[in-house]
Design a protein around this motif. Structure first.
Motif, PDB file in Angstrom:
ATOM      1  N   PRO A  74       0.743  -1.305  -0.015  1.00 32.77           N
ATOM      2  CA  PRO A  74      -0.036  -0.054   0.159  1.00 32.77           C
ATOM      3  C   PRO A  74       0.868   0.874  -0.048  1.00 32.77           C
ATOM      4  CG  PRO A  74      -0.142  -1.020   2.246  1.00 32.77           C
ATOM      5  CD  PRO A  74       0.417  -1.868   1.453  1.00 32.77           C
ATOM      6  N   VAL A  75       0.469   1.979  -0.603  1.00 31.48           N
ATOM      7  CA  VAL A  75       1.015   3.791  -0.430  1.00 31.48           C
ATOM      8  C   VAL A  75       0.113   4.755  -0.057  1.00 31.48           C
ATOM      9  CG1 VAL A  75       2.768   2.933  -2.056  1.00 31.48           C
ATOM     10  CG2 VAL A  75       0.540   3.671  -3.160  1.00 31.48           C
ATOM     11  N   GLY A  76      -0.006   5.305  -0.347  1.00 36.32           N
ATOM     12  CA  GLY A  76      -0.959   6.856  -0.231  1.00 36.32           C
ATOM     13  C   GLY A  76      -2.444   6.258  -1.400  1.00 36.32           C
ATOM     14  N   ALA A  95      11.543   3.148  -4.520  1.00 39.37           N
ATOM     15  CA  ALA A  95      10.427   3.211  -4.605  1.00 39.37           C
ATOM     16  C   ALA A  95       9.967   5.247  -4.050  1.00 39.37           C
ATOM     17  CB  ALA A  95       9.391   2.403  -4.986  1.00 39.37           C
ATOM     18  N   VAL A  96       8.838   5.707  -5.371  1.00 40.22           N
ATOM     19  CA  VAL A  96       8.196   6.628  -4.056  1.00 40.22           C
ATOM     20  C   VAL A  96       7.498   6.611  -5.636  1.00 40.22           C
ATOM     21  CG1 VAL A  96       8.569   9.565  -3.938  1.00 40.22           C
ATOM     22  CG2 VAL A  96       9.959   8.676  -4.523  1.00 40.22           C
ATOM     23  N   THR A  97       6.015   7.218  -4.911  1.00 43.50           N
ATOM     24  CA  THR A  97       5.022   7.224  -5.769  1.00 43.50           C
ATOM     25  C   THR A  97       4.267   9.080  -5.145  1.00 43.50           C
ATOM     26  OG1 THR A  97       3.109   6.772  -4.139  1.00 43.50           O
ATOM     27  CG2 THR A  97       4.192   4.703  -5.482  1.00 43.50           C
ATOM     28  N   ALA A  98       3.872   9.241  -6.374  1.00 40.69           N
ATOM     29  CA  ALA A  98       2.847  10.896  -6.076  1.00 40.69           C
ATOM     30  C   ALA A  98       1.501  10.355  -5.737  1.00 40.69           C
ATOM     31  CB  ALA A  98       3.016  12.016  -6.855  1.00 40.69           C
ATOM     32  N   ASN A  99       1.204  10.964  -5.124  1.00 38.54           N
ATOM     33  CA  ASN A  99       0.024  10.687  -4.563  1.00 38.54           C
ATOM     34  C   ASN A  99      -1.226  11.898  -4.878  1.00 38.54           C
ATOM     35  OD1 ASN A  99       1.109   8.131  -3.728  1.00 38.54           O
ATOM     36  ND2 ASN A  99       1.344   8.757  -2.071  1.00 38.54           N
ATOM     37  N   LYS A 100      -1.616  11.296  -5.760  1.00 36.60           N
ATOM     38  CA  LYS A 100      -2.819  12.491  -6.314  1.00 36.60           C
ATOM     39  C   LYS A 100      -4.278  13.013  -4.894  1.00 36.60           C
ATOM     40  CE  LYS A 100      -5.173  14.219  -9.961  1.00 36.60           C
ATOM     41  NZ  LYS A 100      -6.393  14.552 -11.643  1.00 36.60           N
ATOM     42  N   SER A 101      -4.815  11.488  -4.385  1.00 37.93           N
ATOM     43  CA  SER A 101      -6.102  12.397  -3.977  1.00 37.93           C
ATOM     44  C   SER A 101      -5.600  12.859  -2.305  1.00 37.93           C
ATOM     45  CB  SER A 101      -6.638  11.131  -4.086  1.00 37.93           C
ATOM     46  OG  SER A 101      -7.102  10.105  -5.365  1.00 37.93           O
ATOM     47  N   VAL A 105       3.145  12.536  -1.011  1.00 38.63           N
ATOM     48  CA  VAL A 105       4.218  11.163  -1.489  1.00 38.63           C
ATOM     49  C   VAL A 105       4.352  10.280  -0.935  1.00 38.63           C
ATOM     50  CG1 VAL A 105       5.263  13.261  -2.964  1.00 38.63           C
ATOM     51  CG2 VAL A 105       6.156  12.907  -1.652  1.00 38.63           C
ATOM     52  N   SER A 106       3.946   9.646  -1.084  1.00 36.69           N
ATOM     53  CA  SER A 106       4.690   7.867  -0.100  1.00 36.69           C
ATOM     54  C   SER A 106       6.559   7.513  -0.955  1.00 36.69           C
ATOM     55  CB  SER A 106       3.828   6.678  -0.673  1.00 36.69           C
ATOM     56  OG  SER A 106       2.673   7.401  -0.601  1.00 36.69           O
ATOM     57  N   VAL A 107       6.962   7.432   0.014  1.00 34.53           N
ATOM     58  CA  VAL A 107       8.778   6.922  -0.006  1.00 34.53           C
ATOM     59  C   VAL A 107       8.690   5.705   0.515  1.00 34.53           C
ATOM     60  CG1 VAL A 107      11.316   7.034   0.262  1.00 34.53           C
ATOM     61  CG2 VAL A 107       9.455   9.106  -0.079  1.00 34.53           C
ATOM     62  N   LEU A 108       9.393   4.322  -0.493  1.00 38.79           N
ATOM     63  CA  LEU A 108       9.872   2.957   0.232  1.00 38.79           C
ATOM     64  C   LEU A 108      11.049   2.764  -0.091  1.00 38.79           C
ATOM     65  CD1 LEU A 108       6.257   3.313  -1.551  1.00 38.79           C
ATOM     66  CD2 LEU A 108       6.199   1.287  -0.442  1.00 38.79           C
TER      67      LEU A 108
END
Length: 339
Positions: A74-76, A95-101, A105-108
């Motif tokens: 799971p991420v944001g 890993a990094v994700t940009a979470n629009k909702s 940002v999530s950093v793993l």
């Protein structure tokens, strides 16, 4: 660990890129892809964001264009973009994700055979895209996201240990939908490419050091671009830009001249509406391949490059300037426990 879908491969013949006749099935709504050798077996692995499930799916590369499901974590909320890079200098991709909702940002952090639990860093606006680079030249990788709806860009400065400071605004000539990073003019400084959906353009902001950028220059690309990626796809030693175009279900190659300028190159059909594009040599044949995430069909297309793939030019003559307006046994990869 939850196993996901099937593995996909490309079949076909002819020059350029082989058509995506088969696809990697991956979750309900794949939005963006990134590749890196997560398990250090010498083969690129695949990270895919699932916008609806609020997760990332990891697929282990087989080295032939095939991918095998490994795990999901799971991420944001609403992960719209992702990247893989060594954020803490330990030699393992993170890993990094940009979470629009969820406006963050999530950093793993990676640990060699998997990814740790996500750590969240707030953004001030909807994060619809993501770029990684050393913007202030302190030797640590930083993050940049579009400030969607507010105009400009937000930058989160990295500490070098995988953590990041607060999001700070940085002006931009327009309201970008997506960002990509790379060195377009070979000066060793990180440049930005901004993607502008409604004007069907990309902007080039050349880095001038100290976290500053020169004024942006725009170039026409395909219709309604959603994302872009930067690599030397023409294999001429100069970085190029590839855009994923939702209006025409195509990829557009903008050829770099090594000085930060772009010219319009080949247009490649994808067979579906591409939400994103990433570039890597996934079958280790020395040719760069293209991967697109397709939410409408819940899969990722892999277009394998062949010899002379990106030397193709528009059929009406020479390239026209674009209008000016980035083995040993394979270990099992796992998600870190969140308990």
């Amino acid at each position: 660990m939850r196993h996901l879908g099937d593995r996909g491969h490309i079949v076909g013949s002819g020059g350029g890129y082989l058509p995506a006749a088969d696809r990697v099935r991956c979750g309900a709504s794949p939005r963006h892809t990134a590749t890196a050798d997560l398990d250090h077996d010498g083969v690129p692995d695949l990270l895919v964001t699932d916008y609806v499930a609020n997760s990332v799916n990891v697929f282990r590369g087989k080295g032939t264009g095939f991918f095998q499901s490994a795990f999901t974590t799971p991420v944001g909320a609403g992960p719209a973009a992702c990247a893989l890079a060594d954020l803490n200098g330990d030699g393992f991709p993170d890993a990094v994700t940009a979470n629009k909702s969820s406006f963050d940002v999530s950093v793993l952090l990676g640990f060699g055979n998997g990814l740790g639990a996500a750590t969240s860093y707030p953004t001030g606006a909807m994060a619809s895209g993501l770029a990684v680079g050393d913007w202030n030249q302190d030797g640590n990788l930083d993050l940049a996201v579009p400030a969607l709806g507010m105009g400009g860009i937000e930058v989160l400065l990295g500490s070098g240990n995988g953590s990041f400071g607060p999001a700070s605004p940085y002006g931009s000539p327009q309201d970008p939908f997506f960002l990509a990073s790379g060195d377009l003019n070979g000066d060793g400084k990180c440049d930005l490419v901004t993607v502008h959906f409604f004007s069907s353009q990309v902007g080039v902001l050349l880095g001038i050091g100290g976290g500053a950028f020169a004024n942006g220059v725009g170039y026409a690309c395909g219709s309604f671009p959603l994302t872009a990626a930067i690599r030397d796809v023409t294999l001429d030693g100069k970085a190029d830009v590839v855009t994923a175009n939702s209006g025409t279900a195509t990829l557009t190659i903008l050829n770099g001249d090594g000085a930060g300028h772009l010219t319009l190159g080949a247009t490649l059909p994808t067979g579906g509406v591409p939400q994103s594009v990433s570039i890597d040599d996934v079958n280790r044949d020395g040719q760069l391949d293209l991967l697109t995430a397709n939410p409408s069909t819940s899969d990722v297309s892999v277009l394998l490059g062949t010899a002379g793939a990106t030397s193709a030019r528009p059929s009406n003559g020479p390239p026209a300037p674009a209008r000016r307006t980035s083995s040993p046994p394979i270990p099992t990869m796992t998600a870190a426990s969140t308990s």
